[in-house]
Enzyme design. Structure first.
Site, short mmCIF file in Angstrom:
data_model
loop_
_atom_site.label_atom_id
_atom_site.label_comp_id
_atom_site.label_asym_id
_atom_site.label_seq_id
_atom_site.Cartn_x
_atom_site.Cartn_y
_atom_site.Cartn_z
N HIS A 73 22.40 70.55 50.47
CA HIS A 73 21.98 71.56 51.36
C HIS A 73 20.47 71.60 49.88
O HIS A 73 19.39 71.77 50.01
CB HIS A 73 21.66 73.09 51.32
N ASP A 121 29.44 71.38 52.89
CA ASP A 121 27.82 71.24 51.61
C ASP A 121 28.20 70.80 50.59
O ASP A 121 27.93 71.21 49.22
CB ASP A 121 26.81 73.45 50.80
N SER A 216 21.50 75.90 42.70
CA SER A 216 22.11 75.29 44.01
C SER A 216 22.60 73.78 43.93
O SER A 216 22.61 72.65 43.30
CB SER A 216 21.32 75.18 44.67
#
Length: 269
Positions: A73, A121, A216
């Site tokens: 992502h 992911d 992230s």
């Protein structure tokens, strides 16, 4: 022959991974703390170019001289990326740090940005040039395929993400101690429910410390019995209610579920 050489290289690399020259300060500080400089030497800053400047967007982990592990992502096909290595303070020039262009991006084929809770992911970034390892730039160890950490196993999330929901963005690398939440608990209705899959790992959920925006793609670092640090998770998602929400632990891609995929990508690229 090529496969044999690759496996030999991976094994050789594994012998010199997860053992920082400057060991991290492992404490139980509530709310996170500044990391010891270069104590997580596989931590990278994924940066994108905009109007002639570079901006931090995600974390990542150096797992081979030419390869960085991050979250799918974090990747946008319209952006140009580079990787900052050997960094502590992102806003000052630091001796021994590097910025290396990304020459290839491989996103897991089953990743769907509209359905993040379905998992997968994960992405690999190939560096334009292999990096030489130093006291400030070292490789992460990966766990054996299929490894599942027990409930309450202590790990550390690291990154340059926000210090709290809507909070300040730090200049220097932060670390936070998180306890693993097992799948049975994390997938219960009072926690994440069906949003969590077995290909993920949960950690935190105490309402005090978690990953947050900007973390992230970065690692969940867990120490093995031999003292080496292994990257067991890739920061994937958290609650829309806030970064430090009670019973909504940070959710990570479980690296041990993707060891075969990682090795295949590296072998074929």
């Amino acid at each position: 022959m090529i496969r044999t050489l690759l496996l030999s290289t991976l094994v050789a690399g594994a012998l010199s991974c997860g053992d920082p020259t400057y060991p991290p300060y492992v404490t139980r500080v509530v709310g996170g703390e500044e990391a010891r400089p270069n104590s997580w030497p596989w931590q990278v800053s994924l940066q994108y170019s905009s109007n002639g400047k570079w901006y931090h967007t995600c974390g990542g982990s150096l797992i081979a001289n030419s390869w960085v592990l991050t979250a799918a992502h974090c990747i946008s096909s319209s952006r140009t990326y580079r990787v900052g290595l050997g960094r502590h303070n992102l806003y000052v020039a630091e001796s021994g740090s590097l910025a290396v262009s990304v020459s290839k991006i491989v996103v897991h084929k089953d990743w769907n940005s509209n359905q993040i809770s379905k998992g997968n992911d994960i992405a690999l970034l190939k560096l334009a040039n292999p990096v030489s390892l130093t006291d400030k730039i070292q490789l992460a160890c990966l766990p054996p395929a299929g490894t599942i950490l027990p409930n309450n196993y202590p790990c550390y999330v690291t990154g340059w993400g926000r210090l709290q929901t809507n909070g300040a963005v730090p200049d220097v690398l932060q670390q936070g101690r998180l306890l693993v939440v097992d799948y049975a608990t994390c997938s219960s209705s009072a926690w994440w429910g069906s949003s969590v899959k077995t290909s993920m790992i949960c950690a935190g959920g105490d309402g005090v410390i978690s990953s947050c925006n900007g973390d992230s793609g970065g690692p969940l670092n867990c120490q093995a019995s031999d003292g080496r640090w292994q990257v067991h998770g890739i920061v994937s998602f958290g609650s829309r209610l806030g970064c430090n929400y009670y019973h909504k632990p940070s959710v990570f891609t479980r690296v041990s579920n993707y060891i075969d995929w990682i090795n295949s990508v590296i072998a074929n690229n």
